[in-house]
Design an enzyme around this catalytic site. Structure first.
Site, PDB file in Angstrom:
ATOM      1  N   ALA A 124       0.766  -1.241   0.000  1.00 21.84           N
ATOM      2  CA  ALA A 124       0.000   0.000   0.000  1.00 21.84           C
ATOM      3  C   ALA A 124       0.798   1.291   0.000  1.00 21.84           C
ATOM      4  CB  ALA A 124      -0.964   0.009   1.199  1.00 21.84           C
ATOM      5  N   ALA A 125       2.036   1.300   0.493  1.00 27.49           N
ATOM      6  CA  ALA A 125       2.769   2.570   0.611  1.00 27.49           C
ATOM      7  C   ALA A 125       3.026   3.181  -0.775  1.00 27.49           C
ATOM      8  CB  ALA A 125       4.098   2.338   1.328  1.00 27.49           C
ATOM      9  N   LYS A 129      -3.425   4.860  -3.403  1.00 28.97           N
ATOM     10  CA  LYS A 129      -4.505   3.952  -3.796  1.00 28.97           C
ATOM     11  C   LYS A 129      -5.382   3.592  -2.600  1.00 28.97           C
ATOM     12  CE  LYS A 129      -2.033   2.075  -7.806  1.00 28.97           C
ATOM     13  NZ  LYS A 129      -0.833   2.919  -7.725  1.00 28.97           N
ATOM     14  N   GLU A 147       2.158  -2.730   4.347  1.00 32.56           N
ATOM     15  CA  GLU A 147       3.426  -2.416   3.684  1.00 32.56           C
ATOM     16  C   GLU A 147       4.538  -3.180   4.403  1.00 32.56           C
ATOM     17  OE1 GLU A 147       6.460  -1.523   1.568  1.00 32.56           O
ATOM     18  OE2 GLU A 147       4.453  -0.869   0.929  1.00 32.56           O
ATOM     19  N   ASP A 192      -0.782  -3.854  -5.873  1.00 36.66           N
ATOM     20  CA  ASP A 192       0.020  -2.918  -6.655  1.00 36.66           C
ATOM     21  C   ASP A 192       1.471  -3.307  -6.409  1.00 36.66           C
ATOM     22  OD1 ASP A 192       0.412  -0.642  -8.332  1.00 36.66           O
ATOM     23  OD2 ASP A 192       0.980   0.516  -6.567  1.00 36.66           O
ATOM     24  N   CYS A 245       3.766  -0.501 -12.409  1.00 35.43           N
ATOM     25  CA  CYS A 245       4.115   0.703 -13.162  1.00 35.43           C
ATOM     26  C   CYS A 245       5.319   0.392 -14.041  1.00 35.43           C
ATOM     27  CB  CYS A 245       4.391   1.885 -12.232  1.00 35.43           C
ATOM     28  SG  CYS A 245       5.708   1.616 -11.020  1.00 35.43           S
TER      29      CYS A 245
END
Length: 493
Positions: A124-125, A129, A147, A192, A245
């Protein structure tokens, strides 16, 4: 300065579009922020309602920054100009928005979040999001933000606090440990994943020097393990969004295809690309050998096609029928005392604080606190030593886990008095505070307050919610014509 091996691979992937892709690196990267629909002002409107312009003329002046325009795939997302500095505005300190790269706003839009759900943001960090997920939950349900890296977990926790999110807990755990605790628990999961970061090369030139094909392969192997853990924590019929990403096929279509070969109970869901304006941003099965069926339903954002950086996302649905009885069973186990929670009753000092400083009577807690902090559903208190937290009643047992934030921190009992937390000031609807001191964002007193200074003030003694243009910023305590500053030392400018 782009690595030659990277360019060679991208030339083969993009063909005729390679020139446009390369040219995009010579342009300026996009900048974005996400308005906070959970941040309520003194007039009862949220920051998103007051400053949002979806449906309004582009270029309208918002938040004092001229030229903001909407990000098409994010309801509360906006582009801002490079000459603007929203991170230095007091609205940032008050949690009115989160500064976030525009393409990074896309994966949460694919989650189809419903209020009341249990959601995990596994990697999450720094928290952008998670903030979007919390907006979709509308103050209800449970959000678990995790995280693995301690320093980044601390930043995540600080951002959850700044954005006034009360129905979230922040953990610092490995995916493997979470999978042991939360088997089949979550309705939706966002992965993510840590990646080679190729999509951020335009924003972060240093990342170019760190790139190698070996690193890409290492990231792909790490993603396999993270996805396997996430799969174990998703309930039957649940939805998981995997995102990166990077442009690397091994980490995008490749990671998804390998996962589906290991987990036959999952399949790719198309997502609502039409609603998000992403119909032309499909995954490309031809980038890898042995692609899984349905990869066209994934999403690829390219910097030469959209106003944003490189991003990939795929929606993975888990087969099976969700039985309400299973949720009921989970709820019974979820109300076990959280690690560190004591049997001690709610401190009398806190109840007195509520009566004197908030529009909540001692008979109306915790429900009344939920109303004035935007939390829905049943709530419960958690005592951690002298610190008091408010959390959803469905918050899972966190026993044995590394917990940074188990819910909304209300404050601490000190020498027969209760001192409210900064988190409560940021989550509180200003209309619920007995005393409010509202300052204009261009008033020098705001800068003085953020710097930790006291300032002269008249009025009734007691705790004051210090606001900037009607939005809660922090606490002050008035006595003898002076407003004592209670803005946290670690946040002062």
């Amino acid at each position: 300065m782009l690595p030659e091996a990277f360019l060679e691979r991208m030339r083969g992937m993009l063909g005729e579009e390679y020139g446009a892709f390369l040219e995009s690196f010579r342009g300026e990267h996009a900048r974005g922020l996400s308005l906070n629909p959970r941040k309520i002002g003194i007039d009862g409107r949220s920051a998103a309602e007051r400053f949002g312009v979806h449906g309004a003329a582009e270029g309208e002046n918002i938040l004092g920054f001229a030229g903001l325009t909407g990000v098409p795939w994010a309801r509360n997302g906006y582009y801002y100009r490079s000459c603007d500095q929203p991170g230095k505005h007091p609205f940032h300190d008050a949690g009115l928005y989160y500064i976030q790269e525009p393409s990074a706003m896309m994966p949460v839009g694919l989650m189809d979040i419903q209020p009341g759900e249990r959601i995990l943001d596994l990697c999450a960090a720094p928290g952008g999001k998670s903030v979007q997920i919390a907006a979709g939950l509308q103050g209800s349900g449970v959000l678990v933000c995790n995280e693995i890296h301690p320093a980044r977990a601390k930043i995540l926790s600080e951002n959850i606090e700044r954005m006034g999110i009360g129905n979230a807990c922040v953990l610092n755990e490995t995916p493997e440990r979470l999978a042991e605790v939360f088997a089949g628990y979550f309705d939706r999961i966002l992965v993510d994943a840590p990646c080679s970061g190729e999509g951020m090369f335009r924003r972060n030139e240093a990342a170019c020097g760190e790139w190698s094909q070996e690193h890409v392969e290492l990231c792909a192997a790490r993603q396999d393990g993270i996805l396997d853990c996430a799969a174990a924590m998703l309930r039957a019929g649940g939805r998981m969004v995997y995102s990166t990403c990077t442009f690397a096929p091994e980490e995008d279509e490749g990671s998804v295809s390998r996962f589906l070969r290991r987990h036959g109970e999952f399949g790719i869901l198309p997502g609502d690309k039409e609603r998000l304006g992403l119909l032309s941003c499909h995954g490309v099965p031809g980038y890898i050998d042995d692609p899984a069926p349905g990869l066209e339903g994934a999403v690829r954002l390219w910097p030469h096609r959209v106003r944003g950086e490189g991003h990939f996302a795929a929606v993975l649905g888990k087969e099976g029928i969700f039985l309400e009885g299973i949720r009921d069973y989970d709820r019974k186990s979820a109300v076990k005392r959280t690690s560190g929670e004591s049997d001690r009753a709610v401190p009398a000092e806190f109840l007195l604080f509520c009566e004197e400083n908030l529009s909540v009577s001692r008979e109306d807690v915790p429900a009344g606190l939920g109303r004035i902090t935007g939390l829905g559903g049943a709530l419960r208190f958690l005592n951690f030593g002298d610190n008091l937290y408010l959390a959803p009643a469905d918050m899972p047992s966190l026993k044995g886990l590394k917990v940074l934030r188990p819910g909304l921190h209300l404050g601490e009992t000190k020498k027969n008095r209760f001192e409210p937390s900064h988190a409560l000031a940021l989550a509180l609807a200003p209309g619920a505070a007995a005393h409010v001191r509202n300052l204009s964002s261009d008033d020098p007193a705001v800068s003085a307050y953020l710097g930790g200074q006291t300032f002269p003030a008249e009025g009734e003694k007691g705790w004051y919610l210090i606001c900037v243009d009607g939005f809660g910023l922090g606490w002050g305590k008035l006595a003898a014509g002076s407003m004592k500053n209670h803005y946290p030392r670690g946040l002062r400018r």
